[in-house]
Scaffold this motif. Structure first.
Motif, PDB file in Angstrom:
ATOM      1  N   SER A 152      24.402  41.601  38.671  1.00 49.53           N
ATOM      2  CA  SER A 152      24.633  42.530  39.800  1.00 49.53           C
ATOM      3  C   SER A 152      25.549  41.732  40.913  1.00 49.53           C
ATOM      4  N   ASP A 153      25.255  40.281  40.684  1.00 48.83           N
ATOM      5  CA  ASP A 153      26.203  39.582  41.815  1.00 48.83           C
ATOM      6  C   ASP A 153      27.597  39.730  41.492  1.00 48.83           C
ATOM      7  N   GLY A 154      27.964  40.627  40.579  1.00 51.86           N
ATOM      8  CA  GLY A 154      29.561  40.699  40.338  1.00 51.86           C
ATOM      9  C   GLY A 154      30.141  39.947  39.224  1.00 51.86           C
ATOM     10  N   ALA A 155      30.865  40.507  38.219  1.00 51.09           N
ATOM     11  CA  ALA A 155      31.346  39.742  37.127  1.00 51.09           C
ATOM     12  C   ALA A 155      32.375  40.533  36.705  1.00 51.09           C
ATOM     13  N   ALA A 156      33.462  41.033  37.837  1.00 52.99           N
ATOM     14  CA  ALA A 156      34.647  41.741  37.542  1.00 52.99           C
ATOM     15  C   ALA A 156      35.546  40.805  36.915  1.00 52.99           C
ATOM     16  N   GLY A 157      36.450  41.363  35.869  1.00 52.04           N
ATOM     17  CA  GLY A 157      37.145  40.865  35.149  1.00 52.04           C
ATOM     18  C   GLY A 157      36.649  39.759  33.763  1.00 52.04           C
ATOM     19  N   GLU A 158      35.024  39.709  33.796  1.00 51.98           N
ATOM     20  CA  GLU A 158      34.756  38.901  32.734  1.00 51.98           C
ATOM     21  C   GLU A 158      34.487  39.554  31.411  1.00 51.98           C
ATOM     22  N   ARG A 203      36.442  51.064  35.446  1.00 51.08           N
ATOM     23  CA  ARG A 203      37.222  50.279  36.604  1.00 51.08           C
ATOM     24  C   ARG A 203      36.470  49.846  37.593  1.00 51.08           C
ATOM     25  N   GLU A 204      35.450  50.722  38.092  1.00 47.45           N
ATOM     26  CA  GLU A 204      34.907  50.170  39.602  1.00 47.45           C
ATOM     27  C   GLU A 204      34.142  48.752  39.272  1.00 47.45           C
ATOM     28  N   HIS A 205      33.845  48.633  38.000  1.00 42.26           N
ATOM     29  CA  HIS A 205      32.841  47.387  37.621  1.00 42.26           C
ATOM     30  C   HIS A 205      33.911  46.437  37.059  1.00 42.26           C
TER      31      HIS A 205
END
Ligand code: FAD
Ligand code: NDP
Length: 436
Positions: free
Chosen positions: A28-34, A84-86
């Motif tokens: 939830s802390d963000g993992a965009a692109g992973e 996309r959003e995530h």
């Protein structure tokens, strides 16, 4: 030239969708692109069970986006926008043609090389073809399999091309039984052919099977048991007749084939340890290579409840739960994630009927309820069986139960309710468990 991701999910079916949701929830802390998902299907992960049920209804029931994952678990609906959003890269319509586990790279049909730090294999299974069991005709215009959307669309097209016509269904398992019910609803006359003594032989007792066979017969379905379709006669690209081993000839405007599935393991043969026709994994869904996990239909994992016996379960609940567990383990740098503790669960819905099964169908089957079907039987029959092994309830099947009753049988199997006297269980039936 290629791209690199920390996590790659290979396959874009049920398990992939549930794994993606679990990934986002845990990061939830963000993992965009992973995270990247690669699928040879052209749509985002969806609930495959819908294909043999709502999708085939004559009223044109369920359609995407309504049954993308994770709609089947009454959870968030993951549309393309959601990915996309995530920041999840969804590579669709792309087949992975080879994998180098040692180098941690995948090669795609588009000529791309994708590398990973952690790979989750979710390649599912494929339908076994008639040619693989010595038959013919898979390429005929009116021969249908059912594994993906493309197959389901073909099945609908073929059904609509022969209203009131004759279908031969080859196989009396899940696909055969669910498709037969859909064909009847679409006004097609159905004959089911399979080699065994009764339908759903791997799960149903003869008594349970008799109920469903009589129910189907009341809807006009004919069963031909103990023989096989040895060949299909084809004229101008279409099957006209199914020829049985015993010489009988069945006219056919269409054929539906459901003769079993095979796990999609080919990319990993010789690279990962295999068992039970799938990729062997630990209780954390980790394969023999520490950077690779396997989930869903393709994974053979230890089922704690069955004394850690390794099983491969081709059912949707298993795909959802093993996917979540693998993500939990893969993201847990402390290594504290324990072994999956899975309660095997299968279900089906046909006509106005609906059943659930929990556990393992081993030991003595004790039946209960309205098992004798006659045309005048209740339109909401309730019956089932409880399997008793080593003095405990090992498995439970229930048709027509209430949510509370299903919960009660699941609980009884999970805790292995003691059955000191089978005669008492036989007398009390479901009440033995529900009152517990
Ligand atoms: P899948 O959902 O099959 O997904 C595998 C994905 O990997 C697919 O998208 C596939 O195209 C992709 N793939 C494979 N190889 C490659 C490659 N080399 N490159 C790129 N992509 C690849 N179970 C129940 O419990 N109840 C039901 O009512 C029920 N109904 C069903 C109805 C039908 C018609 C079918 C076919 C199955 C049904 N099942 C049901 C079983 C359930 O759907 C499966 O157990 C579940 O889909 C398994 O999930 P999975 O992600 O492991 O595999
Ligand atoms: P199943 O293994 O359920 O059934 C295969 C059927 O094919 C059996 O009836 C078997 O008969 C029969 N068979 C084997 N050889 C022959 C032959 N030579 N001629 C005719 N019949 C033959 O596989 P399905 O194809 O039905 O299902 C494919 C996959 O889809 C499975 O993974 C299944 O779990 C999944 N699925 C699950 C559903 C659910 O859980 N509700 C619904 C739909 C699909 P016999 O037993 O007599 O040998």
């Amino acid at each position: 030239m290629g791209r690199a991701f920390a996590y790659v999910i290979l396959g874009g079916g049920v398990a992939a969708g549930y794994a993606a949701l679990e990934f986002v929830r845990r990061r939830s802390d963000g993992a965009a692109g992973e995270l990247c998902i690669i699928s040879d299907e052209t749509v985002a992960p969806y609930e495959r069970p819908a294909l043999s049920k709502g999708y085939l209804s004559p009223e044109g029931g369920a359609r995407l986006p309504a049954f993308h994952t994770c709609a089947g678990a009454n959870d968030q609906l993951l549309t393309n926008n959601w990915y996309r959003e995530h920041g999840i890269e969804l590579i669709l319509g792309t087949k992975v043609i080879s994998v180098d586990v040692r180098r941690k790279t995948l090669f795609t049909s588009a000529g791309e090389t994708i590398s990973y730090a952690t790979l989750i294999v979710a390649t599912g299974a494929r339908a076994l073809k008639l040619e693989e069991i010595g038959g013919n005709g898979s390429d005929a215009e009116n021969v249908c399999y059912l594994r993906n959307l493309e197959d389901a669309d073909k099945l609908i097209r073929v059904m609509r091309s022969c209203p009131g016509g004759d279908a031969v269904v080859i196989g009396g398992g899940y696909i055969g039984m669910e498709c037969a019910a859909a064909l009847v609803a679409n006004n097609i006359k159905v004959t089911i052919v399979f080699p065994g003594k009764h339908c759903m032989e791997n799960l149903f007792t003869p008594k349970i099977a008799e109920f469903y066979e009589n129910y189907y017969a009341s809807k006009g379905v004919t069963f031909i048991k103990g023989t096989v379709v040895s060949s299909l006669a084809i004229s101008s690209g279409k099957v006209t007749t199914a020829i049985l081993r015993d010489g009988r000839r069945l006219p056919a405007d269409m054929v539906v084939v459901g003769i079993g599935a095979r796990a999609n393991t080919a990319l990993f043969e010789g690279q990962l340890v295999m068992e039970k026709g799938g990729i062997k994994v630990s209780g954390q869904m980790r394969t023999s290579d520490a950077s690779v996990y396997a989930v869903g239909d393709v994974a053979a994992f230890p089922v704690k409840l069955l004394g850690a016996e390794v099983r491969r379960l081709e059912h949707v609940d298993c795909a959802r739960r093993t996917a979540r567990h693998a993500v939990a383990a893969a993201l847990d740098s402390s290594g504290a994630t324990g072994d999956i503790d899975y309660l095997p669960f299968f279900y089906s819905r046909v006509f106005a009927l609906s059943w659930k099964f929990y556990g393992d169908n081993t030991g003595k089957a004790v039946h209960f309820g309205d098992l004798d079907f006659s045309a005048s039987s209740s339109s909401k029959p309730k019956f089932g069986a409880l399997w008793v092994s080593a003095g405990r309830i090992a498995g439970a099947f229930l048709e027509g139960g209430s949510p509370e009753e299903y919960e009660a049988i699941a609980h009884a199997v999970r805790r292995g309710t003691a059955v000191p006297d089978v005669a008492v269980l036989a007398r009390q039936g479901l009440a033995f468990i529900v009152q517990e």
